[in-house]
Enzyme design. Structure first.
Site, PDB file in Angstrom:
ATOM      1  N   GLU A   1       0.339  -1.701   0.022  1.00 50.28           N
ATOM      2  CA  GLU A   1      -0.128   0.015   0.134  1.00 50.28           C
ATOM      3  C   GLU A   1       0.549   1.611   0.231  1.00 50.28           C
ATOM      4  O   GLU A   1       1.770   1.346   0.490  1.00 50.28           O
ATOM      5  CB  GLU A   1      -1.187   0.029   1.215  1.00 50.28           C
ATOM      6  CG  GLU A   1      -2.237  -0.225   0.951  1.00 50.28           C
ATOM      7  CD  GLU A   1      -3.095   0.766   0.226  1.00 50.28           C
ATOM      8  OE1 GLU A   1      -2.995   1.961  -0.628  1.00 50.28           O
ATOM      9  OE2 GLU A   1      -4.488   0.533   0.353  1.00 50.28           O
ATOM     10  N   ASP A   2       0.223   2.527  -0.937  1.00 44.85           N
ATOM     11  CA  ASP A   2       1.062   3.387  -0.443  1.00 44.85           C
ATOM     12  C   ASP A   2       0.710   4.231   0.970  1.00 44.85           C
ATOM     13  O   ASP A   2       1.729   4.901   1.398  1.00 44.85           O
ATOM     14  CB  ASP A   2       0.788   4.604  -1.454  1.00 44.85           C
ATOM     15  CG  ASP A   2      -0.536   3.913  -1.781  1.00 44.85           C
ATOM     16  OD1 ASP A   2      -1.390   3.681  -1.305  1.00 44.85           O
ATOM     17  OD2 ASP A   2      -1.186   5.772  -1.829  1.00 44.85           O
TER      18      ASP A   2
ATOM     19  N   ASP B   1      -2.707  10.741  -4.562  1.00 48.71           N
ATOM     20  CA  ASP B   1      -3.454  11.877  -5.691  1.00 48.71           C
ATOM     21  C   ASP B   1      -4.111  12.989  -4.939  1.00 48.71           C
ATOM     22  O   ASP B   1      -4.345  12.574  -3.995  1.00 48.71           O
ATOM     23  CB  ASP B   1      -4.202  11.368  -6.470  1.00 48.71           C
ATOM     24  CG  ASP B   1      -4.899  10.614  -5.987  1.00 48.71           C
ATOM     25  OD1 ASP B   1      -5.376  10.187  -5.266  1.00 48.71           O
ATOM     26  OD2 ASP B   1      -6.168  10.685  -6.936  1.00 48.71           O
TER      27      ASP B   1
ATOM     28  N   ASP C   1      -4.545   5.117   6.127  1.00 46.08           N
ATOM     29  CA  ASP C   1      -4.775   6.604   6.916  1.00 46.08           C
ATOM     30  C   ASP C   1      -6.404   5.243   7.641  1.00 46.08           C
ATOM     31  O   ASP C   1      -5.911   5.541   8.972  1.00 46.08           O
ATOM     32  CB  ASP C   1      -5.835   7.177   6.080  1.00 46.08           C
ATOM     33  CG  ASP C   1      -6.182   8.121   5.961  1.00 46.08           C
ATOM     34  OD1 ASP C   1      -6.028   9.034   7.062  1.00 46.08           O
ATOM     35  OD2 ASP C   1      -6.530   9.446   5.030  1.00 46.08           O
ATOM     36  N   THR C   2      -7.671   5.617   7.398  1.00 44.80           N
ATOM     37  CA  THR C   2      -8.401   4.813   8.607  1.00 44.80           C
ATOM     38  C   THR C   2      -8.139   3.541   8.753  1.00 44.80           C
ATOM     39  O   THR C   2      -8.724   3.224   8.951  1.00 44.80           O
ATOM     40  CB  THR C   2      -9.626   5.907   7.894  1.00 44.80           C
ATOM     41  OG1 THR C   2     -10.358   4.810   6.361  1.00 44.80           O
ATOM     42  CG2 THR C   2     -10.128   7.189   6.939  1.00 44.80           C
ATOM     43  N   GLY C   3      -7.730   3.131   7.356  1.00 43.34           N
ATOM     44  CA  GLY C   3      -7.741   1.497   7.667  1.00 43.34           C
ATOM     45  C   GLY C   3      -8.392   0.642   6.678  1.00 43.34           C
ATOM     46  O   GLY C   3      -8.877  -0.017   6.617  1.00 43.34           O
TER      47      GLY C   3
ATOM     48  N   ARG D   1      -0.098  11.957  -8.977  1.00 47.29           N
ATOM     49  CA  ARG D   1       0.611  10.455  -8.644  1.00 47.29           C
ATOM     50  C   ARG D   1       1.969  10.411  -9.353  1.00 47.29           C
ATOM     51  O   ARG D   1       2.543  10.079  -9.135  1.00 47.29           O
ATOM     52  CB  ARG D   1      -0.373   9.728  -9.498  1.00 47.29           C
ATOM     53  CG  ARG D   1      -1.635   9.620  -8.964  1.00 47.29           C
ATOM     54  CD  ARG D   1      -2.024   8.729  -9.411  1.00 47.29           C
ATOM     55  NE  ARG D   1      -3.828   9.010  -9.176  1.00 47.29           N
ATOM     56  CZ  ARG D   1      -4.609   8.059  -8.788  1.00 47.29           C
ATOM     57  NH1 ARG D   1      -3.712   7.490  -7.257  1.00 47.29           N
ATOM     58  NH2 ARG D   1      -5.954   7.904  -8.176  1.00 47.29           N
TER      59      ARG D   1
ATOM     60  N   LYS E   1      -0.943   6.690   8.471  1.00 49.47           N
ATOM     61  CA  LYS E   1      -0.792   7.880   9.777  1.00 49.47           C
ATOM     62  C   LYS E   1      -1.909   6.922  10.104  1.00 49.47           C
ATOM     63  O   LYS E   1      -3.536   6.734  11.011  1.00 49.47           O
ATOM     64  CB  LYS E   1      -1.581   8.420   8.629  1.00 49.47           C
ATOM     65  CG  LYS E   1      -1.844   9.564   7.770  1.00 49.47           C
ATOM     66  CD  LYS E   1      -2.929  10.949   7.432  1.00 49.47           C
ATOM     67  CE  LYS E   1      -2.287  11.234   6.270  1.00 49.47           C
ATOM     68  NZ  LYS E   1      -3.602  11.956   5.773  1.00 49.47           N
TER      69      LYS E   1
ATOM     70  N   THR F   1      -9.762   0.574   3.660  1.00 50.91           N
ATOM     71  CA  THR F   1      -9.216   0.322   2.250  1.00 50.91           C
ATOM     72  C   THR F   1      -8.451  -0.952   2.812  1.00 50.91           C
ATOM     73  O   THR F   1      -8.890  -2.146   2.165  1.00 50.91           O
ATOM     74  CB  THR F   1      -8.158   1.279   1.548  1.00 50.91           C
ATOM     75  OG1 THR F   1      -8.928   1.918   1.835  1.00 50.91           O
ATOM     76  CG2 THR F   1      -8.492   0.483  -0.200  1.00 50.91           C
TER      77      THR F   1
HETATM   78  C1  PRP Z   1      -5.773   6.010  -0.968  1.00 49.45           C
HETATM   79  C2  PRP Z   1      -4.612   5.151  -0.648  1.00 49.45           C
HETATM   80  C3  PRP Z   1      -5.127   2.990  -0.275  1.00 49.45           C
HETATM   81  C4  PRP Z   1      -6.926   4.274   0.527  1.00 49.45           C
HETATM   82  C5  PRP Z   1      -6.431   4.154   1.386  1.00 49.45           C
HETATM   83  O1  PRP Z   1      -6.631   4.957  -1.592  1.00 49.45           O
HETATM   84  O2  PRP Z   1      -3.936   4.569  -1.649  1.00 49.45           O
HETATM   85  O3  PRP Z   1      -5.297   2.687  -0.820  1.00 49.45           O
HETATM   86  O4  PRP Z   1      -6.091   5.734  -0.121  1.00 49.45           O
HETATM   87  O5  PRP Z   1      -7.312   5.057   3.059  1.00 49.45           O
HETATM   88  P1  PRP Z   1      -7.958   4.469   3.929  1.00 49.45           P
HETATM   89  O6  PRP Z   1      -7.175   4.127   4.686  1.00 49.45           O
HETATM   90  O7  PRP Z   1      -8.807   5.469   4.105  1.00 49.45           O
HETATM   91  O8  PRP Z   1      -8.492   2.943   3.215  1.00 49.45           O
HETATM   92  P2  PRP Z   1      -7.373   6.170  -3.076  1.00 49.45           P
HETATM   93  O9  PRP Z   1      -9.249   5.410  -2.276  1.00 49.45           O
HETATM   94  O10 PRP Z   1      -7.661   7.626  -2.728  1.00 49.45           O
HETATM   95  O11 PRP Z   1      -7.284   4.983  -3.814  1.00 49.45           O
HETATM   96  P3  PRP Z   1      -6.320   5.207  -5.291  1.00 49.45           P
HETATM   97  O12 PRP Z   1      -5.320   4.531  -4.862  1.00 49.45           O
HETATM   98  O13 PRP Z   1      -6.657   5.455  -6.877  1.00 49.45           O
HETATM   99  O14 PRP Z   1      -5.276   7.037  -5.220  1.00 49.45           O
END
Ligand code: PRP
Length: 197
Positions: free
Chosen positions: A97-98, A157, A101-103, A163, A129, A105
């Site tokens: 993962e890049d 992005d 954040d909230t976790g 990006r 984060k 995804t």
């Molecule tokens: C971003 C990032 C993670 C996710 C993290 O993806 O690449 O996959 O957010 O956020 P979370 O922990 O709050 O779920 P995004 O949904 O923006 O899509 P992208 O990778 O296409 O930019």
């Protein structure tokens, strides 16, 4: 600009190489291939840089999670848009993962992968984060812990832009990259000034 929110190409390459060495040590005892699964779109640069520093036989795949994010606000219920396309039953899986954040995804991706019964799941995220975490998720390797600010570059992005940057930096509000409007309810400067839907 806070150092903790700015990572040059050199900083990133150095850290990715360090983590790759740690991952190599972790998998050193196994003769099994490792399936590296990047989470699109944000992880595309990281996966490319990471795998060039990993030893052993790798299978590389990507998943895509549709978050329906509006501007910078995370979605609590993301949906798997493209799932794993290689066999992972009884395999060693490394999710890349890049940013976490909230976790939500990562939690979704882990659930999706677990249903396919891999031998083991490990996770590397470049940015972490923790202050934004809403669900507990497994992370084995973290590139950098960062505070609660919105960053772009190196795959990440804002509204589809930035990006391609080789470095990571905050949005530059004074340059109009993010809206200046502030609502008092949120303590988060970028959530407060979120983009119009
Ligand atoms: C971003 C990032 C993670 C996710 C993290 O993806 O690449 O996959 O957010 O956020 P979370 O922990 O709050 O779920 P995004 O949904 O923006 O899509 P992208 O990778 O296409 O930019």
């Amino acid at each position: 600009m806070s150092k903790a929110l700015y990572f040059s190409e050199k900083d990133i390459q150095k850290r990715v190489t360090e983590v790759a060495h740690s991952i190599n040590r972790y998998y050193a005892d196994t003769c099994q291939e490792v399936v590296v699964i990047g989470v699109l779109n944000g992880s595309f640069m990281l996966v490319a840089d990471l795998v060039r520093n990993l030893y052993g036989t790798l299978i590389i795949d990507f998943v895509k999670v549709s978050s329906y994010k509006k501007g910078i606000v995370s979605n609590k219920n993301p949906r798997m848009q493209v799932g794993v396309s290689v066999p992972i039953k009884d395999k060693l899986v490394l999710i890349v993962e890049d940013i976490v954040d909230t976790g939500h995804t990562l939690q979704k991706v882990i659930k999706h992968i677990k249903r396919k019964h891999p031998a083991r799941i490990n996770v590397f995220t470049l940015l972490n984060k923790t202050s934004r975490r809403e669900v507990e998720v497994l992370i084995n390797w973290v590139g950098f812990d960062i505070p609660n600010d919105f960053v772009v570059g190196y795959g990440m992005d804002y509204a589809g832009k930035f990006r391609n940057l080789g470095h990571i930096r905050p949005l530059l509000k004074f340059r109009g990259e993010a809206p200046m409007k502030v609502e008092q309810k949120s303590s988060h400067p970028f959530v407060a000034g979120r983009a119009p839907d």
